[in-house]
Design a protein around this motif. Structure first.
Motif, mmCIF file in Angstrom:
data_model
loop_
_atom_site.group_PDB
_atom_site.id
_atom_site.type_symbol
_atom_site.label_atom_id
_atom_site.label_comp_id
_atom_site.label_asym_id
_atom_site.label_seq_id
_atom_site.Cartn_x
_atom_site.Cartn_y
_atom_site.Cartn_z
ATOM 1 N N ASN A 142 0.824 -1.214 0.000
ATOM 2 C CA ASN A 142 0.000 0.000 0.000
ATOM 3 C C ASN A 142 0.862 1.270 0.000
ATOM 4 O O ASN A 142 0.450 2.300 0.550
ATOM 5 N N LEU A 143 2.024 1.216 -0.633
ATOM 6 C CA LEU A 143 2.855 2.409 -0.821
ATOM 7 C C LEU A 143 2.001 3.518 -1.422
ATOM 8 O O LEU A 143 1.312 3.320 -2.421
ATOM 9 N N LEU A 144 2.061 4.725 -0.822
ATOM 10 C CA LEU A 144 1.166 5.809 -1.235
ATOM 11 C C LEU A 144 1.822 6.791 -2.195
ATOM 12 O O LEU A 144 1.168 7.274 -3.128
ATOM 13 N N LYS A 145 3.094 7.106 -1.995
ATOM 14 C CA LYS A 145 3.732 8.117 -2.847
ATOM 15 C C LYS A 145 5.231 7.926 -2.854
ATOM 16 O O LYS A 145 5.807 7.262 -1.979
ATOM 17 N N ILE A 146 5.860 8.554 -3.859
ATOM 18 C CA ILE A 146 7.309 8.565 -3.937
ATOM 19 C C ILE A 146 7.769 9.986 -4.246
ATOM 20 O O ILE A 146 6.973 10.824 -4.689
ATOM 21 N N TYR A 147 9.042 10.252 -3.989
ATOM 22 C CA TYR A 147 9.661 11.525 -4.347
ATOM 23 C C TYR A 147 10.821 11.251 -5.299
ATOM 24 O O TYR A 147 11.614 10.328 -5.080
ATOM 25 N N ILE A 148 10.928 12.069 -6.353
ATOM 26 C CA ILE A 148 12.088 12.020 -7.239
ATOM 27 C C ILE A 148 12.877 13.306 -7.011
ATOM 28 O O ILE A 148 12.374 14.404 -7.258
ATOM 29 N N GLN A 149 14.107 13.167 -6.518
ATOM 30 C CA GLN A 149 14.949 14.321 -6.214
ATOM 31 C C GLN A 149 15.985 14.512 -7.322
ATOM 32 O O GLN A 149 16.800 13.631 -7.577
#
Length: 371
Positions: A142-149
């Protein structure tokens, strides 16, 4: 004498060969770049403001109303801007500065008068993806979001998902995991993009979940691929593409609990960091925004927060030396884990089955002592 004649003949033959090669090279080059389209190449001079090319100058003997500037390949819509100049000398200033690395054309109707390319700006910082969060190779179902830096500010490209592909390695197919938003979620510096997995598919019993199932399947392996054609605001493409592999584990159905955190206090009369260890990884970005250290007088301490790459711990480095005494760690209830579970409730909580009177806190507190 005969020897000199032979040398002269050989030299002439070599010159003919070189000439043929040059003609072949020119024809080949024109076939690739469209030399036959540009009947009158203009001498274009670029004017800069900082690193941005803000206008171009060139000599054109006719009325500037007959010409326009286009992004190369664009057939209909010319760049918005204004022409001004004296005599044959023209200057074109676009409303938005030219994009570094892009190719443009000056056209009169369908006739291409000239082409030019805005050179990429020189920067000490390479355009690349620094990290994708969560860093872990295993993520909850249930991973909700990711960030790309990114290392540098990126262009507005219309739809960032055009540069991102996700492959389901287990089932050998491409997946559409991320929610397409009309307004993309960039930070103020435009170097970090937030991508959400579809919450409607994550929350059980919602229509998208029942019809399509969750975005990720437990036990499956996925590969996230990011194209190196993505450009920075000054026109540089990424140094290289990016690949990240995830193995999906069971759903995360526990909330972060401050009581289970381990606080390692520093020595007094020092600026040694205070370390806080979480019982599970938390949201990398929210961790910096959700924590405050307060002294015994209720004053918030100034200092710098550093989040570990795995987001399993943080360090606080104070501006001033620590005093011995009592302190409180204040935690904003918005702090989440990677499944969107915050300190008050689970992201996939069924509110209909919860007790009617539930007390939610805005701030959670955990005391500690420096001695």
């Amino acid at each position: 004498m005969q020897k000199n004649v032979n040398i002269l003949v050989d030299a002439n033959q070599n010159l003919l060969k070189i000439r043929r090669y040059l003609i072949f090279f020119y024809v080949s080059l024109c076939s690739l770049s469209g030399c036959n389209e540009a009947t009158n190449t203009l001498d274009i001079q670029m004017e800069k403001k900082g690193e941005k090319v803000v206008s171009i100058r060139f000599a054109y003997p006719e009325n500037s109303k007959d010409i326009a500037v286009y992004l190369q390949g664009e057939k209909e819509t010319a760049l918005l801007g204004s022409f001004d100049g004296v005599g044959e000398q023209q200057r074109f200033t676009p409303v938005v500065p030219f994009t570094s690395g892009e190719a443009y054309e000056i056209r009169k109707g369908d006739e291409v008068l000239s082409k030019f390319v805005i050179p990429p700006s020189i920067s000490e910082k390479t355009a690349e993806i620094i990290e994708i969060y969560p860093v872990q190779d295993t993520v909850p179902q249930n991973l909700l979001k990711i960030y790309i830096q990114f290392s540098r500010p990126m262009q507005n490209v219309g739809n960032a998902l055009d540069y991102i592909t996700v492959y389901n390695e287990t089932e050998k197919k491409e997946e559409q995991l991320f929610l397409s938003l009309e307004t993309e979620l960039w930070n103020r510096e435009h170097d970090r993009l937030t991508l959400w997995l579809d919450p409607g598919r994550i929350k059980t019993d919602l229509i998208p979940n029942r019809e399509e199932g969750p975005p990720l399947s437990t036990g499956n392996d996925y590969i996230l691929v990011i194209s190196d054609t993505w450009k920075t605001t000054d026109g540089q493409t990424l140094k290289q593409g990016y690949r990240k592999t995830w193995h999906v584990t069971e759903r995360d159905e526990t909330k972060p609990d401050v009581e289970n955190w381990n606080i390692i206090p520093p020595n007094p009369d020092s600026r040694s960091p205070l370390t806080i260890q979480f019982e599970e990884p938390v949201d990398f970005v929210l961790a910096k925004e959700s924590l405050t250290i307060q002294n015994d007088n209720g004053e918030a301490l100034s200092g710098q927060w550093e989040v570990s790459s795995l987001a399993t711990s943080v360090r606080f480095i104070p501006t001033k030396f620590w005093d011995a005494g009592n302190y409180n760690l204040l935690v904003d209830a918005k702090l989440e884990d990677w499944a969107g579970n915050n300190l008050n409730r689970l992201f996939d909580e069924n509110l209909l089955t919860q007790p009617k009177q539930v007390e939610y806190n805005d701030i959670f507190m955990k005391p500690f002592v420096i001695e």
